[in-house]
Design a protein around this motif. Structure first.
Motif: not given
Length: 353
Positions: A291, A311, A284-289
């Protein structure tokens, strides 16, 4: 208990069949008394129930025979009724202990010497790198990562705990011309589930000691090599923890990504592959959701056949694609490993670096 009941049902079936055959013979005998012109062979159709119950008037010679016929019919019917009653109880009985007490055997593992060859790249195929995963001992992995001959190549080794399937030590280094490893970084999983990271000297004080990810933990930039020894064999969902060494960014050197969740989707028609979707905090990427992506594993040995995640696991990459190219088992794998290491530095300039 279930076996004993099955035997009883079998004996009742035999008894019902014998009683029915004897009733047929007796019925024909009675009919011969009533009609002496019937042919002599006994395999002639007669109405057993009409013979036993249908006649209004019977002779003294027929009466004892008819009583015997009725007894045999009732005996056959009683056996069938008892069988029907017992058959309802059979599925409710526990299986015999001898049938369930045998524990399953250990999962199949690759033979010592096996080498698995992969290509890791971006999902569009750019920046391909050859990844060789070698199994020199039952719980040891050696991984070489090579982009092109005569260029710098990584050489990482790991020791796994056979009980947990987790790496207890990881040694990162470079591949030397004599096919040995130049060790540079040392990571150890201690009993308190801390990842002790040491640089340059395995006896130095830890440079970092983060809490380990949820068990069983995996090092993401190790390219899922652990699955070659401890991969999923069963068609069911599972979880694992991820850490990532990222030397090109700001501290810390080892980042704890958290838990990854592998949801089982289906097995291939042949049963040789298991398909999973991969999600969870680790992807879970804070900016990209989200991954995460998909994972396909070998159903027998558990190693990766293909992994496609959003990711990346190395700097300079946009995402992650790992595809199995070949598997060489045992002695063939040993030869494949030695040849790949030797070819990488063959006929190179004196100082390729």
């Amino acid at each position: 208990m279930a076996t004993a009941l099955s035997i009883v049902l079998g004996l009742l079936a035999i008894a019902a069949l014998v009683a029915w055959i004897m009733a047929i013979r007796l019925s024909y005998r009675i009919e011969r008394l009533r009609n002496p012109s019937l042919p002599n062979p006994r395999l002639v159709y007669t109405n057993i129930f009409a013979t036993a119950f249908g006649a209004d008037e019977i002779t003294s010679a027929e009466k004892p025979l008819q009583q015997k016929l009725r007894f045999r019919l009732f005996a056959a019917l009683a056996c069938l009724l008892v069988m029907a009653s017992l058959s309802f109880a059979l599925p409710l009985l526990p299986a015999d202990k001898t049938a369930t007490a045998t524990p399953p055997g250990p999962p199949p593992v690759h033979a010592v010497g096996t080498t698995l060859t992969y290509i890791r790249s971006n999902q569009n195929g750019s920046k391909p790198e050859h990844i060789l995963i070698h199994i020199p001992a039952p719980n040891t992995l050696h991984v070489a990562k090579m982009v092109a001959p005569c260029t710098d190549a990584a050489y990482v080794t790991a020791t796994l705990d056979p009980a947990t399937g987790e790496a207890t030590t990881l040694i990162g280094g470079r591949l030397q011309k004599d096919a040995t490893q130049l060790p540079q970084a040392f990571l150890t999983l201690d009993p308190a589930r801390k990842l002790a990271v040491r640089i340059g000297d395995p006896a130095a004080d830890p440079a970092e000691a983060p809490d380990a990810p949820p068990a069983p933990w995996r090092m993401y930039d190790f390219d899922l090599a652990e699955l070659a020894l401890a991969g999923p064999r069963e068609p069911k969902s599972f979880t694992f923890g991820l850490a990532l060494a990222w030397p090109d960014g700001p501290p810390p050197l080892v980042r704890i990504l958290g838990q990854a969740e592998a949801k089982f989707l289906y097995s291939s028609e042949s049963g040789a592959r298991h398909h999973f979707t991969i999600t969870g905090p680790a992807f879970n990427d804070p900016n990209l959701g989200d991954r995460g992506g998909e994972l396909i594993t070998d159903s027998r040995f558990g190693h990766v056949i293909q992994a496609r995640f959003g990711r990346p696991n190395h700097s300079g990459y946009d995402n992650f694609l790992l595809k199995l190219a070949s598997v060489a088992e045992g002695p063939g794998g040993e030869a494949a490993w030695r040849n790949a290491i030797a070819v990488h530095w063959k006929d190179c300039p004196a100082d390729p670096r």
